[in-house]
Design a protein around this motif. Structure first.
Motif, short mmCIF file in Angstrom:
data_model
loop_
_atom_site.label_atom_id
_atom_site.label_comp_id
_atom_site.label_asym_id
_atom_site.label_seq_id
_atom_site.Cartn_x
_atom_site.Cartn_y
_atom_site.Cartn_z
N GLU A 2 0.50 -0.87 0.05
CA GLU A 2 -0.26 -0.54 -0.07
C GLU A 2 1.00 1.48 -0.25
N LEU A 3 1.67 1.31 0.86
CA LEU A 3 3.19 2.32 0.55
C LEU A 3 3.55 2.68 -0.67
N PHE A 4 4.13 1.79 -1.04
CA PHE A 4 4.34 1.89 -2.74
C PHE A 4 3.46 2.15 -3.48
N GLU A 5 2.24 1.97 -3.86
CA GLU A 5 1.21 2.65 -4.12
C GLU A 5 0.74 3.67 -4.13
N TYR A 6 1.20 4.07 -2.86
CA TYR A 6 0.69 5.53 -1.86
C TYR A 6 1.71 6.56 -2.86
N ILE A 7 3.09 6.51 -2.61
CA ILE A 7 4.20 6.83 -3.36
C ILE A 7 4.37 7.02 -4.97
N PHE A 47 -4.42 3.40 3.16
CA PHE A 47 -3.75 4.25 3.21
C PHE A 47 -3.80 5.18 3.42
N GLU A 48 -3.06 5.11 5.04
CA GLU A 48 -3.26 6.89 5.48
C GLU A 48 -1.62 6.89 5.67
N LEU A 49 -1.15 7.74 5.46
CA LEU A 49 0.76 8.51 5.14
C LEU A 49 0.60 8.84 6.89
N THR A 50 1.19 8.57 8.11
CA THR A 50 1.80 9.11 9.39
C THR A 50 3.13 10.17 8.95
N ASN A 52 6.59 11.24 9.63
CA ASN A 52 7.76 11.48 10.54
C ASN A 52 8.58 12.06 11.30
N THR A 291 -2.63 16.63 1.48
CA THR A 291 -2.78 15.77 1.75
C THR A 291 -3.51 16.36 3.60
#
Length: 662
Positions: A2-7, A47-50, A52, A291
């Protein structure tokens, strides 16, 4: 997964933002990217990006400031050091103090230390966001130099101030005396560490080169890793990583001053790679803002502490405070005007101050700072009003982007357009002269003939650009006539079947490209290939199977015929007489030399040496032009559109160079 798809989705949005800006140039790219970021949140993603905060600072700030340092105009930094330091240091600290108290007075819900952190985040300007306006308006060159120099240094001073304010908020302890001494210590330590690690990196690179490891990929990887490693080392040693990467970036820029075989190819790859990295990082910051905005807006909207209309009004008041303070500061600095035709020096200074104020767009550094605020304090409690601080910073960014996008064109007006055209033409001439100077330095007894031919192409382009001089205009007109005569001769040879179709049409296409490059006439843009008979098709197929030497012999024969035809036309002009026959004589001598060289081309060894020199000098000339063009574009002397036109000419020259070697 999911992270890869989001990127991948974010990278696709970056490409779309560039495409949208192509069709809607009146809207700057950052505004489009923020809108696309908001649109991404509306998609049914799982997917929700947190974010850091510490990773965000390392990932975005380190490479951005390192790249700014690499491309800093050091001569401009030194010549404008006083106004740059007054803006980058004096204005930043004044903004932190005044705007910090103003925010705390306007919104008591934000603690004083957090107000200072917001003010410190709003203090740095973003020259990259202003650069997006170049297709629409031309900011005066001196003003742009001030903005670039200011943004390089105030990024560091603003971020250091922000880190102190955020640390004071997180720990609950702050002392002006200890903060001042600490600021001085870690700042100097960061600068020294950045320079020291750069020297160590140079030593490692030289050691690798002595071992024969000239792999461009390896050296490029080292260069990309440099800002991250320097930033991490500085943070580990307790000195300022921001100033460390800025100092390292400026030190790296000296490595490219002298072009030599070891760094020439790396320089090309480095420019291309870093342009992609910086575009992606800058775009990702604005996309991430988009976002984050819906959730932040919803949090602020649902908060009972502050009204919805009032919070928008507060962003506008904060923007007016930041820009108003900047205007007052610039007026007190008494920055002279840019030389525009104003009857009053006072009006000129006020206009320059207004341009500098509206050009002070907030962007990447402001976003990166506020998004890097810690989620929790040291005692474990939630950071107070974090969402409100990010919302206010986002509002100021949007207002300043809109002001620069729509008010600056009104302020600069049509007057800047004519100034832009004149300055851009002079910059193009300067680029070509630098190329000629570089090629002259490389000229030897062995490559003198090839060097003269390559240099003549650049001098003719200089004459084409200098349209204000009557003699140059006459030379330009005669040069176009000469190309048209060559075209006529080639067409006649094809019609009479005195030349093979393959050779004739290839040479004809080359002349058409040269004519289009100088006239932009669509007639010459079309690739002529009017095959009318089957025997021509057979001739093309037969020629395509010839050896390289046989093809060259055919081409030389055609060029001899064309030169003879051109010399006949020039002699006819010379016989007619006229007030100024110098251009005619110049072309006569040039074509006589070419004809003499072609008739002597039977010496295969000297011919091979000549062609080898032509290829080498042609590539060097193209690379010199690319490098100078990039420098002119980065310094603001050439617009994005002007850069595209010159790059198109470079592509034509590269194509012709390949044609010569086939």
């Amino acid at each position: 997964m999911e992270l890869f798809e989001y990127i991948l989705l974010m990278l696709a949005a970056l490409a779309v933002s560039n495409l949208v800006n192509r069709f809607i140039p009146s809207v700057s790219v950052p505004i489009i990217q923020i809108a696309l970021g908001v649109a991404i949140t509306l998609l049914p993603l799982h997917f929700e990006l947190t974010l850091n905060p510490e990773l965000f600072l390392l990932l975005f700030i380190a490479p951005l400031l390192f790249n700014d340092g690499r491309h800093a105009d050091k001569e401009a930094l030194w010549s404008l050091r006083k106004p740059i330091l007054l803006l980058a240091l004096g204005l930043v600290f004044v903004t932190v103090g005044i705007v910090g108290y103003f925010v705390n007075w306007l919104l008591p819900v934000i603690p004083l230390a957090a107000s200072f952190a917001l003010a410190a985040a709003l203090a740095p300007t973003d020259a990259i966001a202003v650069g997006a306006l170049e297709q629409k308006v031309k900011i005066p060159h001196r003003t742009m130099q001030l903005l670039e120099g200011e943004s390089l240094i105030n990024d560091a001073s603003g971020l250091v101030s922000f880190q102190f304010a955020a640390a004071a908020m997180a720990t609950g302890m702050f002392s002006f005396r200890s903060a001042g001494l600490s600021f001085l210590g870690i700042s100097l330590g960061g600068i020294v560490l950045g320079l020291l690690l750069t020297l160590i990196k140079y030593g490692i690179v030289k050691w690798l080169r002595r071992l024969g490891m000239e792999n461009v990929t390896l050296h490029m990887l080292i260069e990309i890793l440099t800002p991250f490693l320097i930033f991490m080392a500085a943070e580990e040693l307790g000195v300022n990583g921001i100033l460390a990467v800025v100092a390292a970036g400026i030190a790296h820029s000296f490595n490219y001053k002298k072009m030599n075989p070891e760094v020439a190819k790396l320089r090309v790859v480095s420019k291309s790679t870093w342009s992609v990295i910086i575009f992606v990082l800058n775009g990702l910051v604005f996309l991430l803002l988009g976002t984050q905005l819906p959730e932040i807006i919803q949090t602020i909207w649902n908060s009972p502490e502050i009204g919805n209309v009032r919070v928008i009004l507060y962003t506008l008041l904060l923007t007016l405070a930041v820009l108003g303070l900047r205007l007052i500061w610039v007026l007190l600095m008494k920055v002279p005007g840019d030389g525009e035709t104003h009857p009053s020096p006072r009006k000129s200074r006020f206009r320059t101050a207004l341009i500098l104020s509206l050009s002070g767009v907030r962007g990447t550094i402001t976003l990166a700072s506020t998004l890097s605020l810690p989620l929790f304090l040291d005692d474990g409690t939630v950071f107070p009003s974090r969402d409100l601080i990010i919302f206010l910073a986002s509002g100021v960014i949007l207002w300043t982007l809109l002001a620069s996008n729509y008010l600056l064109p009104l302020l600069l007006g049509a007057e800047a357009v004519s100034v832009q055209d004149e300055e851009e033409t002079q910059a193009k001439i300067e680029i070509l002269r630098n190329v000629v100077a570089g090629l002259n330095d490389l000229s030897t007894e062995q490559n003198r003939m090839a060097s003269a031919r390559i240099i003549s192409t650049y001098t003719s382009r200089i004459r084409m650009l200098r349209k204000d001089d009557s003699r140059d205009e006459l030379q330009r007109s005669l040069g176009l006539s000469v190309l048209k005569w060559e075209r006529e001769s080639t067409l006649l040879a094809l019609e009479r079947r005195e030349v093979d179709p393959y050779t004739g049409y290839r040479y004809l296409n080359r002349i058409n490209r040269m004519l289009f490059m100088h006239t932009r006439d669509p007639l010459y843009k079309r690739e002529l290939f009017p095959v009318k008979h089957w025997d021509e098709v057979v001739g093309i197929l037969q020629q395509a199977r010839l050896s390289r030497r046989e093809r060259r012999a055919e081409r030389v024969r055609l060029r001899i015929q064309n030169c003879t035809y051109v010399l006949e036309q020039l002699n006819a002009l010379l016989a007619q007489g006229g007030p100024d026959l110098e251009p005619v004589t110049m072309f006569l001598l040039q074509y006589e030399r070419v004809l003499l060289r072609l008739n002597r081309s039977g010496d295969a060894g000297s011919r091979e040496e000549y062609e080898q020199s032509m290829r080498e000098l042609g590539r060097i000339g193209i690379q010199l032009e690319r490098d100078n063009l990039q420098v002119m574009f980065e310094s603001g002397r050439i617009s994005r559109q002007g850069m595209k036109e010159m790059k198109r000419d470079i592509l034509f020259m590269e194509h012709d160079l390949r044609e010569e070697t086939v």
